[in-house]
Design a protein around this motif. Structure first.
Motif, PDB file in Angstrom:
ATOM      1  N   PRO A 145      -4.133   0.348   1.769  1.00  0.00           N
ATOM      2  CA  PRO A 145      -3.721  -0.759   0.756  1.00  0.00           C
ATOM      3  C   PRO A 145      -4.338  -0.430  -0.414  1.00  0.00           C
ATOM      4  O   PRO A 145      -5.173   0.208  -0.634  1.00  0.00           O
ATOM      5  N   VAL A 146      -3.245  -0.734  -1.597  1.00  0.00           N
ATOM      6  CA  VAL A 146      -3.657  -0.737  -2.723  1.00  0.00           C
ATOM      7  C   VAL A 146      -3.597  -1.754  -3.626  1.00  0.00           C
ATOM      8  O   VAL A 146      -2.951  -2.957  -3.215  1.00  0.00           O
TER       9      VAL A 146
ATOM     10  N   GLY B  30       0.840  -1.152   0.007  1.00  0.00           N
ATOM     11  CA  GLY B  30       0.071  -0.013  -0.095  1.00  0.00           C
ATOM     12  C   GLY B  30       0.895   1.268   0.161  1.00  0.00           C
ATOM     13  O   GLY B  30       2.174   0.999  -0.150  1.00  0.00           O
TER      14      GLY B  30
END
Length: 369
Positions: free
Chosen positions: A324-325, A310
């Motif tokens: 978070p990504v 993230g």
């Protein structure tokens, strides 16, 4: 006179005893027995100030705004001829035509191999003569049957003989037409045609013909991405030679490969100059539904304590927060990710030295997107 050496020996022995065996007591006595003035000269310890836990940490951040990007499915594949066929003989005979060399361009219907007719011409003449005889007999039988001079059985027999003669002529003509083996479509010869004088039996190979315009790009989509691909979607590909091509998806398999659990996909690409060859390796990118994503530098990516990937952002109250990504794809400019708000202050310098909730002193950098 002897008393003095003995006294000196006793004093030396006592001193050595105190220095060796009673050293700690001797040092303790010397410390506690020091004058108060000497103790007063010793400086008092300096008290260190307690650390300020609310002090802001200096970081640099960029204001990132989500953009619409093309979502894509990346597959590996290869080029494949639109058509490829082995042209074979349907009858037997000696080849009487000069061979055409591989690489030659042929048109649809162009003769590739010509076979010796042999006695087939005579067989056709015989069949035509029988047809003429049967025609005359049928006409006569019909007239006699109308006048009552011939039975209905004779009339039917004459008509059957006529139909048999017609079939014989058609069979002889078909056999003669098979002597010319022609190209089924426009394309290129991948092999030489059969050599002059060679004997071809039914099923023997005359030549291989392939069609390269248009050409197909064939890849295999994993089952996790198959729902992102639709027939008619645009697709691009980069060949191993560096050539870039574009086309549309024309086929998506409904049945997975038993071994790899992937689905075959085909993209049709124009190839008028025949520059693309059959069997070239291709990296295919198939367009999918668009997404909102952020373009960030790869260095902004961090991991939290659970190992999730993230970025750290600066919240509205200037405190660090881990988000978070999901990475979409890497580019030269950076990495496209989803999972962030529409607009976010992403920490790009100092993100490794802060944790959630830490007060921040944010310096904004110019966004380059």
């Amino acid at each position: 006179m002897r008393f003095l050496p003995l006294l000196i020996a006793v004093l030396v022995s006592g001193s050595l005893y105190l220095l060796v065996f009673e050293r700690e007591r001797l040092l303790g006595f010397a410390t506690t027995g020091a004058p108060e003035a000497v103790q007063a000269e010793q400086p008092s310890p300096v008290k260190q100030p307690a650390p300020d836990t609310n002090k802001a940490v200096l970081v640099a951040a960029m204001v990132s705004t989500a953009k619409d990007i093309e979502n894509a499915v990346l597959v590996r594949g290869q080029t494949e001829a639109a058509r490829a066929v082995e042209v074979r003989a349907e009858t037997s005979g000696l080849v009487i035509s000069e061979p055409k060399r591989k690489g030659s361009f042929v048109s649809a219907g162009e003769p590739l191999c010509q076979l010796d007719p042999g006695t087939r011409g005579a067989s056709l003449s015989e069949a035509q003569a029988r047809l003429a005889e049967a025609t005359i007999n049928t006409v006569a039988a019909n007239k006699l049957a109308e006048g009552g001079f011939a039975s209905e059985t004779r009339k039917v027999s004459a008509e059957a003989t006529l139909q048999s003669a017609q079939a014989g002529v058609a069979a002889a003509q078909t056999e003669i037409s098979r002597l010319t083996i022609a190209a089924p479509f426009e394309g290129l010869l991948e092999t030489d045609t059969a050599e002059l004088g060679s004997l071809l039996q039914p099923g023997a190979l005359c030549a291989n013909v392939i069609q390269l315009d248009p050409i197909k790009l064939v890849g295999f989509v994993p089952e996790t991405d198959v729902d992102k691909v639709n027939v008619g979607s645009m697709a691009r590909a980069r060949l191993a030679s560096g050539t870039q091509v574009a086309g549309r998806v024309t086929f998506l398999s409904r049945s997975a490969d038993v071994t790899t659990r992937t689905f075959r996909v085909e993209i049709q690409v124009p190839n008028a100059d025949l520059a693309i060859r059959d069997g070239q390796t291709a990296e295919i990118v198939i367009a999918s539904n668009g997404l909102k994503a952020h373009l960030l530098p790869q260095s902004a990516m961090v991991l939290n304590d659970e190992g999730a990937i993230g970025v750290r952002i600066a919240s509205d109250d200037s405190r660090a927060e881990f988000v978070p990504v999901t990475p979409l794809r890497d580019t030269v400019e950076g990495i496209w990710v989803t999972g962030l708000p529409e607009t976010a202050k992403v920490i790009v310098v100092g993100q490794d030295f802060v944790t959630d909730g830490v007060k921040l002193d944010v310096t904004l950098q110019e966004t380059q997107q």
